[in-house]
Design a protein around this motif. Structure first.
Motif, PDB file in Angstrom:
ATOM      1  N   THR A   1       0.857  -1.158   0.150  1.00 27.45           N
ATOM      2  CA  THR A   1      -0.171  -0.013  -0.093  1.00 27.45           C
ATOM      3  C   THR A   1       0.870   1.138  -0.046  1.00 27.45           C
ATOM      4  OG1 THR A   1      -1.785  -1.234   1.068  1.00 27.45           O
ATOM      5  CG2 THR A   1      -1.741   1.273   1.190  1.00 27.45           C
TER       6      THR A   1
ATOM      7  N   GLN B   1      -7.078  -4.685  -0.186  1.00 34.60           N
ATOM      8  CA  GLN B   1      -8.044  -3.409   0.106  1.00 34.60           C
ATOM      9  C   GLN B   1      -8.317  -3.209   1.535  1.00 34.60           C
ATOM     10  OE1 GLN B   1      -8.631  -6.234  -1.853  1.00 34.60           O
ATOM     11  NE2 GLN B   1      -9.988  -5.942  -3.605  1.00 34.60           N
TER      12      GLN B   1
ATOM     13  N   LYS C   1      -5.579   0.576  -3.603  1.00 37.29           N
ATOM     14  CA  LYS C   1      -6.583   0.910  -4.559  1.00 37.29           C
ATOM     15  C   LYS C   1      -6.680  -0.097  -5.927  1.00 37.29           C
ATOM     16  CE  LYS C   1      -7.952   4.516  -2.143  1.00 37.29           C
ATOM     17  NZ  LYS C   1      -7.238   4.393  -0.693  1.00 37.29           N
ATOM     18  N   ASN C   2      -5.604  -0.140  -6.417  1.00 33.14           N
ATOM     19  CA  ASN C   2      -5.568  -1.095  -7.752  1.00 33.14           C
ATOM     20  C   ASN C   2      -5.123  -2.271  -7.851  1.00 33.14           C
ATOM     21  OD1 ASN C   2      -5.802   1.680  -9.255  1.00 33.14           O
ATOM     22  ND2 ASN C   2      -3.732   1.942  -8.822  1.00 33.14           N
TER      23      ASN C   2
END
Length: 252
Positions: free
Chosen positions: A85, A106, A111-112
């Protein structure tokens, strides 16, 4: 410092477009069982129990097994998830493509994330498409007889309105198994300047084929406690150690 480790650390430091492939090995460090080890899920039951056929034939038993073994709402991301992250926020990690269905990437804030094998967070009616949270399915299991049949639609054939967890089962195809989905993943991999493989043996197709699509000369760093088919390829660097510990040391 070990020269292999130092090389990997330098490659990651220099990279500007890392694509990460993750498997069960990153989640075991959060207390989640893997599938194929001696203490894994398939040691408890045959693979067939996680097939589409079994789901349609024995929905109650399927759900009982899935909720007990695949659903981990209280699991907490570990340092491996957290560092990915951080690297994403710094613009270094561009995409995470995971085999895991636990949502820990997550939860850590990434995010991706492409969940190639789906998620255990939700389930969907095969007829009307209504989405149920898995917490709701657990409640339905405790309070209803045919909890796996959608309450919002009717069809002549009951099996058409079964509520299926949004995971990719054997004999199943998820959203990323389409030509369009596959091409989107390959596009990300082709653009990567470093491939970081964490906690997967890269033996389950089609996920195992992804490293083949990297650009020429793009290095692969594999951190995994077992062997993979890519270990001895040119430009591959292998560290057989804890993912969280290794990434923490690389992040100093």
């Amino acid at each position: 410092m070990d020269s292999n480790f130092e090389k990997c650390t330098n490659l990651i430091a220099a990279a500007k477009n890392i694509v990460v492939l993750t498997g069960a090995g990153i989640s075991t460090e959060s207390g989640i069982k893997d599938f194929r080890s001696k203490t894994g899920v398939y040691h408890l039951a045959p693979e067939y129990i996680l097939s589409l056929d079994y789901f349609f034939q024995h929905p109650k038993e399927f759900y009982q097994f899935a909720i007990e073994n695949l659903y981990h709402p209280d699991a907490i991301p570990n340092s491996g998830h957290e560092i990915l992250t951080r690297w994403e926020e710094a613009g270094k990690v561009k995409h995470i493509i995971t085999q895991n269905i636990d949502g820990l990437h997550q939860k850590a804030g990434s995010k991706n994330v492409i969940e190639f094998h789906g998620t255990m967070k939700t389930a969907t009616c095969l007829n009307c498409g209504k989405i149920y949270l898995t917490e709701e399915m657990v409640y339905r299991m405790q309070t209803m007889e045919n909890f796996y049949t959608c309450s919002h639609c009717n069809t002549k054939r009951e099996k058409e309105q079964y509520i299926k967890p949004d995971v990719v089962l054997f004999g199943d195809a998820g959203e990323w198994f389409s030509v369009e989905g596959f091409n989107r993943i390959l596009h990300h991999i082709e653009k990567a300047d470093c491939l970081l493989v964490l906690g997967t043996s890269l033996k389950v197709t089609p996920f195992s084929t992804f490293p083949q699509y990297r650009g020429r000369g793009v290095p692969i760093i594999i951190i995994n406690k077992g062997d993979t088919p890519y270990d001895h390829q040119e430009g591959t660097y292998v560290i057989q150690d804890s993912i969280g510990k290794t990434l923490l040391e690389m992040d100093k």
